[in-house]
Design a protein around this motif. Structure first.
Motif, PDB file in Angstrom:
ATOM      1  N   HIS A  10      54.415 -10.895 -71.825  1.00 20.31           N
ATOM      2  CA  HIS A  10      55.496 -11.716 -72.402  1.00 20.31           C
ATOM      3  C   HIS A  10      56.434 -12.108 -71.272  1.00 20.31           C
ATOM      4  O   HIS A  10      57.331 -11.351 -70.900  1.00 20.31           O
ATOM      5  CB  HIS A  10      56.226 -10.922 -73.492  1.00 20.31           C
ATOM      6  CG  HIS A  10      57.307 -11.705 -74.214  1.00 20.31           C
ATOM      7  ND1 HIS A  10      57.852 -11.276 -75.403  1.00 20.31           N
ATOM      8  CD2 HIS A  10      57.938 -12.868 -73.929  1.00 20.31           C
ATOM      9  CE1 HIS A  10      58.767 -12.142 -75.812  1.00 20.31           C
ATOM     10  NE2 HIS A  10      58.846 -13.116 -74.921  1.00 20.31           N
ATOM     11  N   HIS A  12      58.534 -15.673 -69.630  1.00 16.87           N
ATOM     12  CA  HIS A  12      58.896 -17.091 -69.751  1.00 16.87           C
ATOM     13  C   HIS A  12      58.924 -17.752 -68.386  1.00 16.87           C
ATOM     14  O   HIS A  12      59.237 -17.100 -67.384  1.00 16.87           O
ATOM     15  CB  HIS A  12      60.267 -17.228 -70.419  1.00 16.87           C
ATOM     16  CG  HIS A  12      60.248 -16.782 -71.843  1.00 16.87           C
ATOM     17  ND1 HIS A  12      59.994 -17.647 -72.875  1.00 16.87           N
ATOM     18  CD2 HIS A  12      60.397 -15.551 -72.395  1.00 16.87           C
ATOM     19  CE1 HIS A  12      60.006 -16.962 -74.022  1.00 16.87           C
ATOM     20  NE2 HIS A  12      60.234 -15.688 -73.756  1.00 16.87           N
ATOM     21  N   HIS A  46      58.521 -20.474 -75.122  1.00 22.21           N
ATOM     22  CA  HIS A  46      58.841 -20.775 -76.524  1.00 22.21           C
ATOM     23  C   HIS A  46      58.112 -22.047 -76.936  1.00 22.21           C
ATOM     24  O   HIS A  46      58.032 -23.009 -76.162  1.00 22.21           O
ATOM     25  CB  HIS A  46      60.349 -20.968 -76.693  1.00 22.21           C
ATOM     26  CG  HIS A  46      61.130 -19.714 -76.496  1.00 22.21           C
ATOM     27  ND1 HIS A  46      61.055 -18.644 -77.354  1.00 22.21           N
ATOM     28  CD2 HIS A  46      62.007 -19.350 -75.522  1.00 22.21           C
ATOM     29  CE1 HIS A  46      61.848 -17.677 -76.931  1.00 22.21           C
ATOM     30  NE2 HIS A  46      62.430 -18.075 -75.809  1.00 22.21           N
ATOM     31  N   GLU A  89      55.001 -18.175 -76.957  1.00 21.68           N
ATOM     32  CA  GLU A  89      55.764 -17.386 -77.923  1.00 21.68           C
ATOM     33  C   GLU A  89      55.986 -18.296 -79.119  1.00 21.68           C
ATOM     34  O   GLU A  89      56.866 -19.168 -79.114  1.00 21.68           O
ATOM     35  CB  GLU A  89      57.101 -16.899 -77.344  1.00 21.68           C
ATOM     36  CG  GLU A  89      57.907 -16.083 -78.374  1.00 21.68           C
ATOM     37  CD  GLU A  89      59.127 -15.348 -77.785  1.00 21.68           C
ATOM     38  OE1 GLU A  89      59.397 -15.481 -76.572  1.00 21.68           O
ATOM     39  OE2 GLU A  89      59.794 -14.643 -78.561  1.00 21.68           O
ATOM     40  N   ASP A 235      59.673 -10.061 -71.053  1.00 23.01           N
ATOM     41  CA  ASP A 235      60.486 -11.145 -71.617  1.00 23.01           C
ATOM     42  C   ASP A 235      61.403 -11.739 -70.547  1.00 23.01           C
ATOM     43  O   ASP A 235      62.469 -12.270 -70.869  1.00 23.01           O
ATOM     44  CB  ASP A 235      61.309 -10.631 -72.806  1.00 23.01           C
ATOM     45  CG  ASP A 235      61.566 -11.685 -73.869  1.00 23.01           C
ATOM     46  OD1 ASP A 235      61.270 -12.874 -73.619  1.00 23.01           O
ATOM     47  OD2 ASP A 235      62.062 -11.322 -74.944  1.00 23.01           O
ATOM     48  N   HIS A 237      63.090 -14.234 -68.179  1.00 21.50           N
ATOM     49  CA  HIS A 237      63.280 -15.688 -68.214  1.00 21.50           C
ATOM     50  C   HIS A 237      63.629 -16.221 -66.821  1.00 21.50           C
ATOM     51  O   HIS A 237      63.699 -17.417 -66.611  1.00 21.50           O
ATOM     52  CB  HIS A 237      64.423 -16.061 -69.157  1.00 21.50           C
ATOM     53  CG  HIS A 237      64.083 -15.961 -70.621  1.00 21.50           C
ATOM     54  ND1 HIS A 237      63.749 -14.784 -71.237  1.00 21.50           N
ATOM     55  CD2 HIS A 237      64.021 -16.923 -71.586  1.00 21.50           C
ATOM     56  CE1 HIS A 237      63.518 -15.015 -72.527  1.00 21.50           C
ATOM     57  NE2 HIS A 237      63.667 -16.298 -72.764  1.00 21.50           N
TER      58      HIS A 237
END
Ligand SMILES: [Zn+2]
Ligand SMILES: [Zn+2]
Length: 267
Positions: A10, A12, A46, A89, A235, A237
């Motif tokens: 996961h 981004h 996303h 995601e 996660d 970013h």
């Protein structure tokens, strides 16, 4: 054998609107993998597919992040020994609809679905903000995912204990978790184990004080008890978002006493 931190599924890139780092490119993700000796990483920006209607309070945010947008960094760079996967995601709207049509399943190596982005939802159904009401909505969403025709062999449940499920206050978030009965958690995670979906261990979900630990760990211990398989997700970013993940993941692995046999493998 102890569960090894050898993957991060996961992450981004700069293509996610909430990334504030132009340098968070696929090449930067690959550098992170090489630096930490990771065998498998996945970029999961996303995503809401243009073919699926969307009902949220911030439709513009979802509509911007369509397939054309998140696939614009392809092809992903390669490095010896690193399996760099293309994922997304996916999200759910106020009607618990998943923004990913069946026609797109083959376009991704791995798909994570968020069941806890409650901060964007709107409408009558979302007016009950009691802890029980919010907890019930999370179960409804979990069943919407688990009853779907998603290809579970390459699907994960993103951050199931994310604080975004109740942003009123830290205590309201914890009381929402408390409102989930053991019995209901066993039922939902048994079903998750049955369909074979992966359960994410998101390092942000595990940022807690000692006195909060039991309340947050409970759902993960139940998931483990049900035979669920787990994967790690930073996660991140931004490039700074990778800092400290090694220690964070080692902490999670120890807290849940995870073995290699508890690991989710994309099939
Ligand atoms: Zn998320
Ligand atoms: Zn994310």
């Amino acid at each position: 054998m102890k569960f090894a931190f050898d993957h991060d599924l996961h992450i981004h890139s700069h293509l996610s609107i909430c990334s504030t780092d132009e340098g968070q490119t696929p090449a930067a993700l690959l550098e992170y993998a090489k630096h930490n000796n990771l065998k498998q990483i996945c970029v999961t920006d996303h995503y809401w597919d243009s073919a699926v209607p969307c009902n949220t309070g911030v439709n513009w945010w979802y509509e911007k992040q369509n397939f054309e947008h998140i696939s614009s960094d392809l092809p992903l760079p390669k490095a010896e020994g690193v399996d760099f996967l293309f994922g997304c995601e996916a999200d759910m709207d106020s009607d618990n609809r998943i923004g990913l049509p069946k026609s797109r399943y083959d376009d991704f190596d791995f798909i994570i679905v968020s069941t806890t982005h409650f901060h964007h939802m709107c409408g009558e159904k979302w007016e009950d903000i009691s802890h029980e009401g919010v907890a019930r909505r999370w179960f409804d969403r979990m069943y919407a995912v688990l009853d779907s025709d998603l290809p579970f062999h390459k699907v994960g449940i993103a951050h199931p204990a994310c604080k975004l499920m109740n942003r009123a206050s830290r205590e309201d978030y914890l009381l929402t978790l408390d409102a989930m009965s053991d019995e209901a958690l066993y039922r939902v995670y048994k079903k998750a184990a049955e369909v074979g979906v992966g359960i994410e261990l998101n390092s942000d979900d595990f940022k807690f004080d000692e006195n909060e630990a039991d309340r947050i760990l409970r759902m993960f211990k139940i998931a483990k008890d049900c035979g669920c398989k787990f994967y790690l997700g930073s996660d991140a970013h931004t490039r700074g978002g990778f800092n400290g993940k090694n220690e964070a993941f080692e902490g999670i692995i120890t807290l849940l006493d995870l073995r290699e046999c508890d690991k989710f493998h994309i099939r």
